[in-house]
Design a protein around this motif. Structure first.
Motif, short mmCIF file in Angstrom:
data_model
loop_
_atom_site.label_atom_id
_atom_site.label_comp_id
_atom_site.label_asym_id
_atom_site.label_seq_id
_atom_site.Cartn_x
_atom_site.Cartn_y
_atom_site.Cartn_z
N LEU A 18 0.83 -1.21 0.00
CA LEU A 18 0.00 0.00 0.00
C LEU A 18 0.86 1.26 0.00
CD1 LEU A 18 -2.98 -0.74 2.40
CD2 LEU A 18 -3.12 0.12 0.07
N HIS A 43 -7.19 -0.05 -3.91
CA HIS A 43 -8.50 -0.51 -3.46
C HIS A 43 -8.46 -2.01 -3.13
CE1 HIS A 43 -12.83 -0.78 -3.13
NE2 HIS A 43 -12.80 -1.80 -3.99
N THR A 46 -6.53 -2.59 0.07
CA THR A 46 -7.31 -2.15 1.23
C THR A 46 -8.35 -3.21 1.59
OG1 THR A 46 -6.96 0.14 0.57
CG2 THR A 46 -8.74 -0.28 2.13
N GLU A 47 -8.98 -3.79 0.58
CA GLU A 47 -9.95 -4.86 0.83
C GLU A 47 -9.28 -6.09 1.45
OE1 GLU A 47 -13.33 -4.96 0.59
OE2 GLU A 47 -13.08 -2.81 0.30
N ARG A 50 -8.65 -5.34 5.04
CA ARG A 50 -9.91 -5.38 5.78
C ARG A 50 -10.32 -6.83 6.08
NH1 ARG A 50 -13.25 -1.84 2.72
NH2 ARG A 50 -12.03 -0.22 3.73
#
Length: 54
Positions: A18, A43, A46-47, A50
């Protein structure tokens, strides 16, 4: 069976990726499609992060 040589945890690898993607995104020389690809990568990472936290 190959032995993994990367000693970082999955969370550390995602954080490093990231950070690299964010550094790449702020470069002035990227074209619009390149920026879109980097933003998509951010994106996705980030997923992934998560999902690891869940």
């Amino acid at each position: 069976m190959p032995v993994p040589t990367d000693l970082r945890s999955p969370r550390q690898r995602i954080a490093d990726q990231l950070a690299a993607a964010n550094r790449q995104l702020i470069q002035q020389t990227l074209s619009r499609p390149q920026r879109r690809a980097v933003a998509d990568r951010i994106h996705d990472l980030t997923e992934q992060a998560r999902r690891l936290d869940a």
